[in-house]
Design an enzyme around this catalytic site. Structure first.
Site, short mmCIF file in Angstrom:
data_model
loop_
_atom_site.label_atom_id
_atom_site.label_comp_id
_atom_site.label_asym_id
_atom_site.label_seq_id
_atom_site.Cartn_x
_atom_site.Cartn_y
_atom_site.Cartn_z
N GLU A 39 0.89 -1.24 -0.13
CA GLU A 39 -0.18 0.35 -0.04
C GLU A 39 1.14 1.00 0.46
OE1 GLU A 39 -2.97 0.19 -0.66
OE2 GLU A 39 -3.32 -2.26 -0.25
N CYS A 194 -14.65 1.18 -14.30
CA CYS A 194 -14.79 2.77 -14.66
C CYS A 194 -13.18 3.64 -14.33
CB CYS A 194 -15.79 2.59 -13.75
SG CYS A 194 -16.25 4.52 -13.82
N CYS A 201 -18.21 2.04 -20.95
CA CYS A 201 -19.69 1.50 -20.47
C CYS A 201 -20.82 0.65 -20.53
CB CYS A 201 -20.29 2.86 -20.80
SG CYS A 201 -19.66 4.78 -19.55
N CYS A 204 -21.59 -2.45 -19.28
CA CYS A 204 -20.98 -2.16 -17.45
C CYS A 204 -22.24 -2.57 -16.90
CB CYS A 204 -20.41 -0.20 -17.45
SG CYS A 204 -20.36 0.04 -15.38
N CYS A 210 -26.55 3.92 -13.82
CA CYS A 210 -25.71 5.18 -13.82
C CYS A 210 -26.40 6.61 -13.57
CB CYS A 210 -23.98 4.33 -14.27
SG CYS A 210 -22.61 6.25 -14.53
#
Length: 352
Positions: A39, A194, A201, A204, A210
DNA sequence: AAAGCGGGGTT
DNA sequence: AACCCAGCTTT
């Protein structure tokens, strides 16, 4: 509204189960040390760029105790080229806190994790959920984008109001039983489907509900308020060579490349020819009465950083044996350069 | 609240 | 050239 949020969470989890094939070495990892390391490396850094660094760090330092025991110089050298070097400094501080204060045992609570140097809200939530299955929602660039588009939110993400709003919303759509899997999933979804530009899209699973897609706004959200200002800087580097030894120093100023090394630097407000640099008060004071000789024509290299454009010019000089450098400089052979971390522009120059 | 911090990929 | 990336710390 609850319906819309549940639909969102279910879609993300199903997409992850059925469509997500994004593999990464730290995925499914349960060792908090390894998760933390990944991370830190991935903060503001693409997975593909951080991946080989993660592998090298794990190989060099299999446990937090190994990392804590390493020298600063060695660790910075391994971090060389990854950027945002304060991460490396904070990582070392955190490793030593864990090895010392916590006796080698990684903190097991969100608050304990968040107290570590270099660990903010995102990283703490990531570690807490991945390693300990604690219900904390991650909020990174991917999550901002997915939420802003799906819920049609045009509040700028880089404001206090935006952070508060998105933090609240991220928590509301978190999958409480499987927070780790969900957090991984929404970030993967943001990276794969995304995407910032040209999102997928078509096909999606969220498209039907959305807001951005329905209103043709995917290119307009998320919104950021600040616009980037890029300043130009002119770095004139002098490779002073005395009997085969080079002078280098560690950058300690609050500036780019803190804790990395460099050659003698004369920064000028504009591009400068050799004579300008060599007649500068800084260089004149440095040399005093000593003679010197240019031993190689100047080499120019440009580097684009996020907020600065660096125009560097490298000039090689030989100085007499009687010459002495001021405090703070090290004399090293070319062979010894590999023991120190340098900014990429200097690495590029040395490898040209 | 705003500024500052790297290097690299995509468009 | 513009934007973004598994953000955080300092001012």
């Amino acid at each position: 509204m609850t319906d819309t949020r549940n639909f969102f969470t279910d879609c993300i989890m199903t997409w992850d189960r059925v469509k997500n094939s994004r593999a990464m070495p730290w995925k499914g990892e349960k060792d908090p040390y390894r998760i933390w390391l990944s991370e830190i490396i991935l903060q503001q850094t693409r997975v593909e760029q951080g991946w080989p660094y993660y592998e090298r760090f794990i190989a060099a330092y299999p446990t937090v105790t190994h990392l804590a025991a390493a020298t600063d110089e060695e660790v910075f050298r391994l971090w060389q080229g990854l950027g945002y070097y304060a991460r490396c400094k904070n990582m070392l501080a955190a490793a030593r806190t864990i090895a010392g204060t916590h006796k080698g045992r990684f903190p097991q609570t969100y608050e304990g994790i968040a107290a570590l140097k270099g660990v903010g809200a995102y990283t703490a939530a990531a570690i807490a959920s991945f390693a300990f299955n604690l219900p904390h929602a991650v909020l990174d660039g991917n999550v901002y984008r997915v939420l802003a588009r799906y819920f049609g939110i045009d509040t700028p993400t880089d404001t206090t109001a935006g952070k508060k709003l998105f933090t609240q919303l991220a928590g509301e759509v978190l999958h409480l039983r499987q927070p780790g899997i969900y957090n991984q999933a929404i970030m993967d979804f943001g990276a794969v489907v995304c995407k910032p530009q040209q999102p997928l899209c078509q096909g999606c699973p969220l498209a039907a509900r959305c807001q951005a897609f329905q209103q043709g706004l995917t290119d307009l959200v998320p919104v950021k308020s600040k616009k980037l200002v890029i300043r130009k800087r002119y770095f004139n580097y002098l490779l002073l060579r005395k009997k085969g030894l080079l002078f280098i120093r560690k950058r300690t100023e609050k500036d780019i490349w803190e804790n990395l090394h460099e050659f003698v630097l004369i920064e000028t407000p504009a591009p400068a020819a050799d004579e300008i640099v060599l007649q500068s008060p800084l260089f004149q004071r440095l040399m005093g009465r000593h003679a010197y000789k240019i031993t190689a024509p100047a080499v120019e290299i440009k580097q684009q950083l996020t907020h600065q454009t660096i125009h560097a010019r490298f000039l090689q000089l030989s100085v007499p044996a009687a010459f002495n450098m001021p405090e703070g400089y090290l004399q090293v052979t070319e062979e010894q350069l590999k023991n120190y971390a340098f900014p990429k522009i200097i690495v590029d120059y040395l490898q040209r």
